[in-house]
Design a protein around this motif. Structure first.
Motif, PDB file in Angstrom:
ATOM      1  N   SER A   1      -5.025  -8.925  -0.078  1.00 37.78           N
ATOM      2  CA  SER A   1      -5.040  -7.590   0.189  1.00 37.78           C
ATOM      3  C   SER A   1      -4.310  -7.263   1.641  1.00 37.78           C
ATOM      4  O   SER A   1      -3.642  -6.403   1.694  1.00 37.78           O
ATOM      5  CB  SER A   1      -6.438  -7.218   0.109  1.00 37.78           C
ATOM      6  N   ILE A   2      -4.665  -8.286   2.413  1.00 43.12           N
ATOM      7  CA  ILE A   2      -4.057  -7.876   3.848  1.00 43.12           C
ATOM      8  C   ILE A   2      -2.797  -7.978   3.819  1.00 43.12           C
ATOM      9  O   ILE A   2      -2.045  -7.488   4.414  1.00 43.12           O
ATOM     10  CB  ILE A   2      -4.625  -9.116   4.863  1.00 43.12           C
ATOM     11  N   ALA A   3      -2.231  -9.126   3.253  1.00 43.33           N
ATOM     12  CA  ALA A   3      -0.630  -8.944   2.901  1.00 43.33           C
ATOM     13  C   ALA A   3      -0.003  -7.899   2.430  1.00 43.33           C
ATOM     14  O   ALA A   3       1.029  -7.511   2.913  1.00 43.33           O
ATOM     15  CB  ALA A   3      -0.151 -10.394   2.260  1.00 43.33           C
ATOM     16  N   SER A   4      -0.784  -7.324   1.357  1.00 48.38           N
ATOM     17  CA  SER A   4      -0.340  -6.282   0.469  1.00 48.38           C
ATOM     18  C   SER A   4      -0.088  -5.105   1.579  1.00 48.38           C
ATOM     19  O   SER A   4       0.712  -4.286   1.536  1.00 48.38           O
ATOM     20  CB  SER A   4      -0.893  -5.774  -0.611  1.00 48.38           C
ATOM     21  N   ILE A   5      -1.146  -4.747   2.350  1.00 48.42           N
ATOM     22  CA  ILE A   5      -1.018  -3.627   3.186  1.00 48.42           C
ATOM     23  C   ILE A   5       0.052  -3.857   4.449  1.00 48.42           C
ATOM     24  O   ILE A   5       0.563  -2.725   4.913  1.00 48.42           O
ATOM     25  CB  ILE A   5      -2.330  -3.202   3.724  1.00 48.42           C
ATOM     26  N   ILE A   6       0.117  -5.155   4.823  1.00 51.69           N
ATOM     27  CA  ILE A   6       1.138  -5.427   5.999  1.00 51.69           C
ATOM     28  C   ILE A   6       2.412  -5.040   5.187  1.00 51.69           C
ATOM     29  O   ILE A   6       3.186  -4.726   6.211  1.00 51.69           O
ATOM     30  CB  ILE A   6       0.920  -6.667   6.526  1.00 51.69           C
ATOM     31  N   LEU A   7       2.463  -5.494   4.066  1.00 51.69           N
ATOM     32  CA  LEU A   7       4.096  -5.314   3.468  1.00 51.69           C
ATOM     33  C   LEU A   7       4.275  -3.566   3.427  1.00 51.69           C
ATOM     34  O   LEU A   7       5.325  -3.249   3.792  1.00 51.69           O
ATOM     35  CB  LEU A   7       4.071  -5.563   2.012  1.00 51.69           C
ATOM     36  N   GLN A   8       3.158  -2.796   2.902  1.00 52.10           N
ATOM     37  CA  GLN A   8       3.282  -1.380   2.931  1.00 52.10           C
ATOM     38  C   GLN A   8       3.535  -1.057   4.188  1.00 52.10           C
ATOM     39  O   GLN A   8       4.466   0.256   4.591  1.00 52.10           O
ATOM     40  CB  GLN A   8       1.993  -0.732   2.454  1.00 52.10           C
ATOM     41  N   LEU A   9       2.801  -1.320   5.188  1.00 52.12           N
ATOM     42  CA  LEU A   9       3.010  -0.433   6.525  1.00 52.12           C
ATOM     43  C   LEU A   9       4.527  -0.791   7.390  1.00 52.12           C
ATOM     44  O   LEU A   9       5.013  -0.110   8.106  1.00 52.12           O
ATOM     45  CB  LEU A   9       1.865  -1.111   7.502  1.00 52.12           C
ATOM     46  N   THR A  10       4.578  -2.170   6.963  1.00 52.35           N
ATOM     47  CA  THR A  10       6.057  -2.698   7.403  1.00 52.35           C
ATOM     48  C   THR A  10       6.964  -1.793   6.729  1.00 52.35           C
ATOM     49  O   THR A  10       8.208  -1.317   7.429  1.00 52.35           O
ATOM     50  CB  THR A  10       6.090  -4.048   7.364  1.00 52.35           C
ATOM     51  N   GLY A  11       7.040  -1.794   5.345  1.00 51.31           N
ATOM     52  CA  GLY A  11       7.740  -0.955   4.703  1.00 51.31           C
ATOM     53  C   GLY A  11       7.830   0.638   5.426  1.00 51.31           C
ATOM     54  O   GLY A  11       9.076   1.117   5.637  1.00 51.31           O
ATOM     55  N   GLN A  12       6.741   1.139   5.755  1.00 52.93           N
ATOM     56  CA  GLN A  12       6.804   2.504   6.294  1.00 52.93           C
ATOM     57  C   GLN A  12       7.521   2.454   7.585  1.00 52.93           C
ATOM     58  O   GLN A  12       8.232   3.637   7.807  1.00 52.93           O
ATOM     59  CB  GLN A  12       5.339   3.002   6.411  1.00 52.93           C
ATOM     60  N   SER A  13       7.236   1.586   8.122  1.00 55.99           N
ATOM     61  CA  SER A  13       7.838   1.626   9.797  1.00 55.99           C
ATOM     62  C   SER A  13       9.485   1.485   9.547  1.00 55.99           C
ATOM     63  O   SER A  13      10.170   1.757  10.508  1.00 55.99           O
ATOM     64  CB  SER A  13       7.449   0.228  10.543  1.00 55.99           C
ATOM     65  N   LEU A  14      10.020   0.937   8.552  1.00 54.89           N
ATOM     66  CA  LEU A  14      11.424   0.581   8.123  1.00 54.89           C
ATOM     67  C   LEU A  14      12.040   1.823   7.411  1.00 54.89           C
ATOM     68  O   LEU A  14      13.072   1.637   6.826  1.00 54.89           O
ATOM     69  CB  LEU A  14      11.690  -0.703   7.648  1.00 54.89           C
ATOM     70  N   GLY A  15      11.236   2.871   7.080  1.00 52.99           N
ATOM     71  CA  GLY A  15      12.148   4.071   6.432  1.00 52.99           C
ATOM     72  C   GLY A  15      11.635   3.929   4.751  1.00 52.99           C
ATOM     73  O   GLY A  15      12.363   4.673   4.080  1.00 52.99           O
ATOM     74  N   LEU A  16      11.038   2.699   4.251  1.00 54.05           N
ATOM     75  CA  LEU A  16      10.783   2.731   2.808  1.00 54.05           C
ATOM     76  C   LEU A  16       9.539   3.382   2.461  1.00 54.05           C
ATOM     77  O   LEU A  16       8.577   3.762   3.246  1.00 54.05           O
ATOM     78  CB  LEU A  16      10.788   1.377   2.513  1.00 54.05           C
ATOM     79  N   GLY A  17       9.529   3.836   1.261  1.00 52.39           N
ATOM     80  CA  GLY A  17       8.435   4.313   0.480  1.00 52.39           C
ATOM     81  C   GLY A  17       7.575   3.159  -0.102  1.00 52.39           C
ATOM     82  O   GLY A  17       8.495   2.419  -0.646  1.00 52.39           O
TER      83      GLY A  17
END
Ligand SMILES: Cc1cc2nc3c(=O)[nH]c(=O)nc-3n(C[C@H](O)[C@H](O)[C@H](O)COP(=O)(O)O)c2cc1C
Length: 168
Positions: A92-108
């Motif tokens: 779960s932690i890895a999943s949200i880290i992926l999402q937040l990293t994506g957000q910081s890089l302009g991905l949805g």
């Protein structure tokens, strides 16, 4: 970080545009930098860009996963269940880290829940995915994170709508 959190929303519509390979590399690095209990790192990440495979995986659930077919990347977050008794937390932690990293890089992105979900009346979403991806016995599947350049805009949740009464 607070700006990333303020602007993050679940994005389920994606532009028909390949994700920059350098961004994919950064997502891989971010996933592997996730903290895990006792540093065991029980997770495995399958980065899937093949559109036919994404379409097949989008059928993992009867609802709540169909948008994966239009994503340009799906990260299947799974773990060797026997490596850690808290693989759910680690994944779960890895999943949200992926999402937040994506957000910081302009991905949805959007989380697709797999653990404890059903593909149909008889087969779990996890077993469906294991069959499609030929995952070995003992592999547990937590989520799929769908990524793409956003093709929808969502306003941040206004601060006054936050449930401050849940903070005691
Ligand atoms: C553990 C978890 C599981 C989720 N599973 C799904 C899912 O299977 N399908 C989906 O469309 N959204 C899923 N979501 C996204 C939530 O619906 C979404 O985060 C929530 O409605 C709040 O909206 P927001 O992310 O835009 O703030 C999931 C989110 C979390 C944290």
């Amino acid at each position: 970080m607070l700006d990333i959190l303020r602007n993050r929303r679940s994005i389920r519509r994606y532009k028909d545009k390949e994700i920059d390979p350098e961004i994919v590399d950064m997502l891989k690095e971010a996933a592997l930098r996730s903290p895990s209990s006792r540093g065991i790192n029980p997770w495995r990440f399958l980065f899937i860009k093949d559109r036919t495979l994404l379409e097949t995986l989008s059928q993992a659930k009867e609802s709540g996963s169909s948008f994966l077919k239009d994503a340009r990347l799906g990260v299947v977050v799974c773990a060797k269940g026997d490596e850690s008794d808290v693989w759910v937390e680690d994944c779960s932690i890895a999943s949200i880290i992926l999402q937040l990293t994506g957000q910081s890089l302009g991905l949805g992105s959007c989380w697709i829940q797999i653990r404890n979900r059903m593909h149909n009346e008889t087969q779990s979403s996890e077993d469906y995915i294991k069959e499609v991806l030929h995952l070995p016995d003992g592999m547990k599947v937590e989520s799929i994170i769908a990524f793409g350049y956003p093709d929808e805009t969502k306003e941040p949740i206004p601060r006054e709508e936050l449930e401050y009464e849940k903070i005691i």
